[in-house]
Each structure stands twice: as structure tokens, then as C-alpha cells.
Enzyme design. Sequence first.
Site, mmCIF file in Angstrom:
data_model
loop_
_atom_site.group_PDB
_atom_site.id
_atom_site.type_symbol
_atom_site.label_atom_id
_atom_site.label_comp_id
_atom_site.label_asym_id
_atom_site.label_seq_id
_atom_site.Cartn_x
_atom_site.Cartn_y
_atom_site.Cartn_z
ATOM 1 N N ASP A 30 34.886 70.936 -74.022
ATOM 2 C CA ASP A 30 34.497 71.984 -74.960
ATOM 3 C C ASP A 30 34.300 71.364 -76.343
ATOM 4 O O ASP A 30 35.095 70.531 -76.796
ATOM 5 C CB ASP A 30 35.575 73.076 -75.013
ATOM 6 C CG ASP A 30 35.051 74.356 -75.638
ATOM 7 O OD1 ASP A 30 34.936 75.369 -74.914
ATOM 8 O OD2 ASP A 30 34.750 74.351 -76.850
ATOM 9 N N GLU A 95 31.057 84.412 -75.001
ATOM 10 C CA GLU A 95 30.018 84.140 -76.008
ATOM 11 C C GLU A 95 28.817 83.431 -75.406
ATOM 12 O O GLU A 95 27.696 83.587 -75.892
ATOM 13 C CB GLU A 95 30.613 83.317 -77.154
ATOM 14 C CG GLU A 95 31.628 84.128 -77.963
ATOM 15 C CD GLU A 95 32.192 83.373 -79.149
ATOM 16 O OE1 GLU A 95 32.004 82.146 -79.230
ATOM 17 O OE2 GLU A 95 32.850 84.038 -79.982
ATOM 18 N N VAL A 96 29.047 82.616 -74.391
ATOM 19 C CA VAL A 96 27.939 81.922 -73.713
ATOM 20 C C VAL A 96 27.763 82.572 -72.342
ATOM 21 O O VAL A 96 28.690 82.559 -71.518
ATOM 22 C CB VAL A 96 28.227 80.416 -73.571
ATOM 23 C CG1 VAL A 96 27.106 79.742 -72.787
ATOM 24 C CG2 VAL A 96 28.381 79.760 -74.946
ATOM 25 N N HIS A 100 31.377 80.263 -66.833
ATOM 26 C CA HIS A 100 32.151 79.038 -67.053
ATOM 27 C C HIS A 100 33.636 79.333 -66.941
ATOM 28 O O HIS A 100 34.101 80.411 -67.294
ATOM 29 C CB HIS A 100 31.836 78.405 -68.411
ATOM 30 C CG HIS A 100 31.941 79.344 -69.564
ATOM 31 N ND1 HIS A 100 30.955 80.252 -69.877
ATOM 32 C CD2 HIS A 100 32.912 79.537 -70.485
ATOM 33 C CE1 HIS A 100 31.325 80.953 -70.934
ATOM 34 N NE2 HIS A 100 32.511 80.544 -71.322
ATOM 35 N N MET A 101 34.343 78.321 -66.462
ATOM 36 C CA MET A 101 35.800 78.378 -66.378
ATOM 37 C C MET A 101 36.357 77.430 -67.426
ATOM 38 O O MET A 101 35.995 76.255 -67.465
ATOM 39 C CB MET A 101 36.231 77.950 -64.973
ATOM 40 C CG MET A 101 37.732 77.858 -64.779
ATOM 41 S SD MET A 101 38.101 77.177 -63.142
ATOM 42 C CE MET A 101 37.931 78.646 -62.142
HETATM 43 P P1 AMP Z 1 33.270 81.767 -74.114
HETATM 44 O O1 AMP Z 1 33.748 82.373 -75.382
HETATM 45 O O2 AMP Z 1 34.210 81.982 -72.961
HETATM 46 O O3 AMP Z 1 31.840 82.193 -73.778
HETATM 47 O O4 AMP Z 1 33.297 80.203 -74.322
HETATM 48 C C1 AMP Z 1 32.200 79.468 -74.726
HETATM 49 C C2 AMP Z 1 32.721 78.099 -75.044
HETATM 50 O O5 AMP Z 1 31.627 77.207 -75.092
HETATM 51 C C3 AMP Z 1 33.435 78.000 -76.378
HETATM 52 O O6 AMP Z 1 34.778 77.540 -76.181
HETATM 53 C C4 AMP Z 1 32.601 76.986 -77.165
HETATM 54 O O7 AMP Z 1 33.372 76.146 -77.973
HETATM 55 C C5 AMP Z 1 31.906 76.239 -76.047
HETATM 56 N N1 AMP Z 1 30.643 75.606 -76.411
HETATM 57 C C6 AMP Z 1 29.600 76.180 -77.039
HETATM 58 N N2 AMP Z 1 28.599 75.298 -77.190
HETATM 59 C C7 AMP Z 1 29.018 74.134 -76.619
HETATM 60 C C8 AMP Z 1 28.436 72.839 -76.451
HETATM 61 N N3 AMP Z 1 27.209 72.549 -76.908
HETATM 62 N N4 AMP Z 1 29.169 71.896 -75.831
HETATM 63 C C9 AMP Z 1 30.423 72.156 -75.398
HETATM 64 N N5 AMP Z 1 31.010 73.361 -75.509
HETATM 65 C C10 AMP Z 1 30.327 74.338 -76.121
#
Ligand code: AMP
Length: 113
Positions: A30, A95-96, A100-101
Amino acid sequence: MSDCIFCKIIAGEIPSKQVYKDDLVTAFYDINPLAPVHVLIVPNEHIPSVNEVEERHEAVLGRMFTVAKKIAAEHGIAEGGYRLVVNTGADGGQEVFHLHMHLLGGRKMGKLG
Ligand code: AMP
Ligand code: ZN
């Protein structure tokens, strides 16, 4: 999905610190770690969230767990323990929108909430 950041990471179009890759899943650190070990394990196929998971995804969903176990062991946190988190939707803190886990370890985790 051409505008998905995790699809671009899987395709190697944007850089990441890759931990693991096979035919079904990719794992990378991350970018904003919340623990000494913070790895994201993602399906190679674009599945937006748990809400879009189907029976045909059961192999990849299982692989996410076996890979999490392997990465935890390789990082020396298997015995002490770790947390696996799958945020889903806005209220879940997602957020993404590429499934993902989160694998979090190396410190004592607090209560969920
Ligand atoms: P979530 O809030 O569960 O959707 O987690 C998304 C995660 O993706 C967050 O912990 C971010 O820090 C991580 N993230 C976003 N962009 C990247 C990237 N380019 N490379 C690695 N991690 C990322
Ligand atoms: Zn994607």
C-alpha cells in the site's frame, strides 16, 4: 477498466512495489501504509467490489486468502497475527473500486469501528 488505478498497476502501467503475482491475483505494498506490513491483494480481473462478486469468482476469492497467508508468513507476522480487511462501498470506507484485501500486521490492531 482503463481508468482503474489497480488495473493499471496489474498491467504494469503505473509503478508499484509488487509482492506477489500469479494467474489470478496480484499483491503490492500500500502506498500509504497503516501498519508496518500493509499489502493489498487484488484479483487480476476487474471486480469493482464484493457487491459484484459472482460464483465464477470463487477460485480467485479463495486464492486471495491463500496468498494472504503466504505473504503474512513471509513477513514474519503469521504467528503474532494480522488483520484482513475488505472495505465495501462508501459506508465501508472503500475508495478504490477494484476489489482488494488489505493485509495489515506488525503492530497490535485496535477494535473495529
Ligand atoms: P480502500 O479505502 O479500501 O479502497 O483502500 C484503497 C487503498 O489503496 C488505500 O489504502 C490507498 O493507500 C491504496 N492506494 C491507492 N493508490 C495506490 C497506489 N498507486 N499504490 C498502492 N496503493 C494505493
Ligand atoms: Zn480495476
